[in-house]
Design a protein around this motif. Structure first.
Motif, PDB file in Angstrom:
ATOM      1  N   ASP A  99      17.663 -63.931  33.735  1.00 26.59           N
ATOM      2  CA  ASP A  99      16.260 -63.515  33.662  1.00 26.59           C
ATOM      3  C   ASP A  99      15.722 -63.769  32.255  1.00 26.59           C
ATOM      4  O   ASP A  99      16.486 -63.812  31.290  1.00 26.59           O
ATOM      5  N   ASP A 101      13.815 -61.762  30.516  1.00 29.52           N
ATOM      6  CA  ASP A 101      13.393 -60.553  29.795  1.00 29.52           C
ATOM      7  C   ASP A 101      14.505 -59.931  28.949  1.00 29.52           C
ATOM      8  O   ASP A 101      14.337 -58.839  28.423  1.00 29.52           O
ATOM      9  N   GLN A 103      17.168 -58.571  29.863  1.00 29.10           N
ATOM     10  CA  GLN A 103      17.942 -57.467  30.465  1.00 29.10           C
ATOM     11  C   GLN A 103      19.377 -57.923  30.699  1.00 29.10           C
ATOM     12  O   GLN A 103      20.291 -57.111  30.741  1.00 29.10           O
ATOM     13  N   ARG A 202      23.369 -53.501  31.253  1.00 30.72           N
ATOM     14  CA  ARG A 202      21.982 -53.892  31.523  1.00 30.72           C
ATOM     15  C   ARG A 202      21.087 -53.281  30.447  1.00 30.72           C
ATOM     16  O   ARG A 202      21.072 -52.062  30.263  1.00 30.72           O
ATOM     17  N   ARG A 205      14.114 -54.019  29.103  1.00 31.05           N
ATOM     18  CA  ARG A 205      13.289 -55.211  29.015  1.00 31.05           C
ATOM     19  C   ARG A 205      12.885 -55.438  27.555  1.00 31.05           C
ATOM     20  O   ARG A 205      12.496 -54.486  26.869  1.00 31.05           O
TER      21      ARG A 205
HETATM   22 MG    MG Z   1      14.008 -57.542  34.404  1.00 32.70          MG
END
Ligand code: MG
Ligand code: UDP
Length: 334
Positions: A99, A101, A103, A202, A205
């Motif tokens: 992704d 962002d 994360q 994780r 963002r």
């Molecule tokens: Mg995300």
């Protein structure tokens, strides 16, 4: 003497309105590539119909670095289809999906590639720490994965999103899945090959906001279940049988009572009415379930393209290879 050509790695990054996050992402991922010169890197950003400055930022970056490639889709097709586009257009012997962002930590990619070098074919990033996600998202995800593993896809790794790496053998395998209702992690859970996991925490963002509001998460989970399982359909038969059994039981019981008492029992009417309401509810529920399957069938039968490309940068528009045409020896995976 034969020259050693480094193995190519494609990083596929789906982006939808990520102008705020992309500068952070580029600052984090490029050093990872520079510190791992054993591979030749390409970064394939799929601009999934962004309405913000994402495309401009990506095009600027691609002008300075030929490894940065941009594929702009004609509109927003959704996360899963954007990933499919990236998988179709990337050229690496190894492919990682991440992704935009942050994360998913880019620093975990070299470890994933090392697993591929060891001989694994798919490496799933598995979230060990989800404290950055909201309580609702964590609980929903836990329930979803438990249900999916139990009833739909037993091999679906728990707590694993689309942060993954695979070799081209596996890419070729999943590319043969022609579905319009895409669910990459589900497809990978069915292809077999040698699969392993790499744990990661994780993160929050980096910037911007989630493109997955609650209703989209629900729709995503629903499609994942309905497009991979006939389990909900199977519920109709036992539920129908149960209703019939209760109905026959009530009628038999009340008929017996009526024979031995004076006149019809008023509770018979009430019981049948209650059952009627319950049965109608169950019927409507199953009509709804069947409608979901009809919807999926309609999408599959129409067989429209999974995505449409508007423009590319650092990619030859005519060069999109049919993934099935790849010569495995040419790209040199083991
Ligand atoms: Mg995300
Ligand atoms: N994304 C996309 N198309 C969409 C929605 C999301 O390409 O229609 C991308 C998004 O830019 C991000 C990734 O998919 O890189 C995951 O989305 P997001 O971070 O918003 O989801 P969350 O992590 O909140 O579940």
């Amino acid at each position: 003497m034969t020259l050693h050509t480094p193995k190519t790695v494609s990083i596929v990054v789906p982006c939808f309105n990520e102008a705020e996050a992309l500068p952070h992402f580029l600052r984090r991922i490029m050093p990872v590539a520079d510190q791992t010169p054993a591979y030749a890197w390409e970064f394939l950003f799929v601009n999934d119909g962004s309405k913000d400055e994402s495309e401009r930022l990506l095009v600027e970056a691609s002008a300075h670095d030929p490894r940065i490639k941009v594929l702009s889709l004609s509109r927003n097709f959704g996360h899963q289809r954007a990933i499919s586009a990236g998988l179709d257009w990337c050229e690496g012997a190894y492919i990682a999906v991440i992704d935009a962002d942050l994360q998913d930590p880019p620093e975990a990619i070299p470890e994933m590639l090392a697993r591929l070098d060891e001989g694994f074919d798919v490496v799933h990033g598995v979230r060990t720490d989800r404290s950055a996600d909201s309580w609702a998202k964590r609980t929903g995800a836990a329930l979803f994965y438990r249900f999916m593993r139990r009833h739909v896809l037993p091999d679906l790794p728990e707590n694993s999103g689309d942060f993954k790496a695979m070799n081209r053998k596996v890419l070729l395998a999943v590319s043969q899945y022609p579905e319009r209702v895409r669910f990459l992690r589900g497809a990978l859970a069915t292809v077999g090959f040698r699969q392993t996991t790499v744990p990661y925490a994780r993160a929050e963002r980096s910037a911007g906001h989630s493109k997955y509001p609650f209703w989209k998460v629900v729709a995503f989970s629903r499609d994942a279940i309905f497009s991979n399982s006939i389990w909900p359909l199977r519920l109709a038969l036992p539920t129908g049988l149960l209703v019939e059994l209760i109905l026959v039981g009530i009628v038999a019981l009340r008929c017996g009572q009526a024979v031995f008492s004076d006149g019809p029992s008023p509770t018979l009417v009430e019981a049948l009415l209650a059952l009627g309401v319950g049965a109608t509810g169950a019927l409507l529920l199953f009509v709804g379930i069947m409608a979901e399957y009809l919807k999926i069938l309609l999408f599959e039968v129409k067989h429209r393209p999974v995505y449409l490309v508007r423009q590319t940068w650092n990619l030859d528009p005519g060069a999109r290879k049919s993934v099935r045409d790849y010569n495995s020896e040419h790209i040199g995976f083991h």
